[in-house]
Motif scaffolding. Sequence first.
Motif, PDB file in Angstrom:
ATOM      1  N   ALA A 137      -1.923   2.839   4.501  1.00 18.93           N
ATOM      2  CA  ALA A 137      -0.880   3.246   3.567  1.00 18.93           C
ATOM      3  C   ALA A 137       0.472   2.891   4.157  1.00 18.93           C
ATOM      4  O   ALA A 137       0.587   2.634   5.339  1.00 18.93           O
ATOM      5  N   GLU A 138       1.483   2.870   3.306  1.00 18.35           N
ATOM      6  CA  GLU A 138       2.832   2.603   3.775  1.00 18.35           C
ATOM      7  C   GLU A 138       3.780   3.646   3.217  1.00 18.35           C
ATOM      8  O   GLU A 138       3.449   4.396   2.328  1.00 18.35           O
ATOM      9  N   TYR A 192      -2.414  -9.100  -7.006  1.00 19.33           N
ATOM     10  CA  TYR A 192      -2.082  -7.686  -6.805  1.00 19.33           C
ATOM     11  C   TYR A 192      -3.120  -6.750  -7.406  1.00 19.33           C
ATOM     12  O   TYR A 192      -3.253  -5.595  -6.969  1.00 19.33           O
ATOM     13  N   GLN A 226      -3.652   8.634  -1.529  1.00 20.06           N
ATOM     14  CA  GLN A 226      -4.021   7.373  -2.180  1.00 20.06           C
ATOM     15  C   GLN A 226      -4.276   6.283  -1.152  1.00 20.06           C
ATOM     16  O   GLN A 226      -5.003   5.336  -1.410  1.00 20.06           O
ATOM     17  N   GLY A 227      -3.715   6.425   0.040  1.00 13.94           N
ATOM     18  CA  GLY A 227      -3.895   5.433   1.091  1.00 13.94           C
ATOM     19  C   GLY A 227      -5.335   5.323   1.561  1.00 13.94           C
ATOM     20  O   GLY A 227      -5.725   4.318   2.167  1.00 13.94           O
ATOM     21  N   TYR A 252       0.823  -1.213   0.000  1.00 10.21           N
ATOM     22  CA  TYR A 252       0.000   0.000   0.000  1.00 10.21           C
ATOM     23  C   TYR A 252       0.859   1.267   0.000  1.00 10.21           C
ATOM     24  O   TYR A 252       0.431   2.327   0.439  1.00 10.21           O
ATOM     25  N   SER A 253       2.060   1.149  -0.522  1.00  8.01           N
ATOM     26  CA  SER A 253       3.070   2.195  -0.408  1.00  8.01           C
ATOM     27  C   SER A 253       2.746   3.453  -1.222  1.00  8.01           C
ATOM     28  O   SER A 253       2.579   3.401  -2.436  1.00  8.01           O
ATOM     29  N   ASN A 254       2.698   4.595  -0.539  1.00 10.91           N
ATOM     30  CA  ASN A 254       2.604   5.883  -1.231  1.00 10.91           C
ATOM     31  C   ASN A 254       3.776   6.057  -2.191  1.00 10.91           C
ATOM     32  O   ASN A 254       3.636   6.615  -3.278  1.00 10.91           O
ATOM     33  N   GLN A 263      -7.807   4.794  -0.190  1.00 13.50           N
ATOM     34  CA  GLN A 263      -8.512   3.785  -0.975  1.00 13.50           C
ATOM     35  C   GLN A 263      -8.646   2.464  -0.238  1.00 13.50           C
ATOM     36  O   GLN A 263      -9.555   1.692  -0.473  1.00 13.50           O
ATOM     37  N   SER A 264      -7.712   2.212   0.667  1.00 13.46           N
ATOM     38  CA  SER A 264      -7.735   0.937   1.382  1.00 13.46           C
ATOM     39  C   SER A 264      -7.718   1.125   2.900  1.00 13.46           C
ATOM     40  O   SER A 264      -7.603   0.166   3.632  1.00 13.46           O
ATOM     41  N   ASN A 291      -5.489  -5.125  -5.090  1.00 15.60           N
ATOM     42  CA  ASN A 291      -4.944  -4.070  -4.243  1.00 15.60           C
ATOM     43  C   ASN A 291      -4.985  -2.745  -5.013  1.00 15.60           C
ATOM     44  O   ASN A 291      -4.391  -2.629  -6.083  1.00 15.60           O
ATOM     45  N   THR A 341      -3.582   0.186  -4.667  1.00 10.67           N
ATOM     46  CA  THR A 341      -2.296   0.853  -4.905  1.00 10.67           C
ATOM     47  C   THR A 341      -1.513   0.161  -6.013  1.00 10.67           C
ATOM     48  O   THR A 341      -1.019   0.807  -6.944  1.00 10.67           O
TER      49      THR A 341
END
Length: 294
Positions: free
Chosen positions: A292-293, A96, A285-286, A65-67, A288-289, A99, A101
Amino acid sequence: MIQPQQQSFNQKIEVSNNFGIEVYVKREDVLHNEISGNKFRKLKYNLLEAQKLGFVKLLTFGGAYSNHIAAVAAAGKEFGFETIGVIRGDELVDKYLENPTLKKASENGMQFEFVTRTQYRDKNNATFLNQLEEKFGDFYLIPEGGTNDLAVKGCKEILTDNDKMFDFICCAVGTGGTISGIINSSYEHQKVLGFPALKGDFLFQDIQKYAENGQWNLVTDYHFGGYAKINDELKQFMKQFFKKYLITLDPVYTSKLFFGVINLISKGYFKPNSKILIIHTGGLQGLQSNIAEI
């Protein structure tokens, strides 16, 4: 040219207090729709260096989930690079696209290399990097989270001469690159406060590698249980904050930052009549789920 879609600006928000404190938000989140906030700052000079050295591929590391992964993929599409993301967790190889991201990064042209968590720990190991080079050919390496000397150089540009009026500069902290750049461009009378999204004191040492001068400290009381942890109180804060100011926060970094600053104001932490600038580093964007990371 590596240019943002829009320049950031300072927005005043009314925070109730009896201390005469004024609060402004630097809207770095508006820089770019997909290369958000501090990610644009971190990537700017790395992309310029990659162009200068003649690289056509970028390779970097991140979680599901990385920005940072999302931003590198978007930057590659916009500025003409192939992108490779080494993703922590080989269980994602067949799913994937579920997911948000990774799905978006894939749509932006990123190629993935899914590795086990054990393999991922070797991300700074020369042997592992050589194996990646054998597989993918020459690439320009951007570290996990994007933090290196060039990233810190880019983050120095967050503050401008117009920000000299502020007594405190507050920002969220992940890998330490953003706050290091801010520290290096802050004025002598300013104190920079970082609000880590992670538990632990190791970030002090990481920041000291890059911070050249300035007064700074980390406020470690607002991580809400650790990285990517969120509770009902924080969710409610995010909703109320948007309702009041029409500013969207993410659940991992900026929500904890703004919660912390406003809470400290109510406790009388800041000297009366202070002017506070809070850096909104994007990363939306985090949402969305709901996780985030870096």
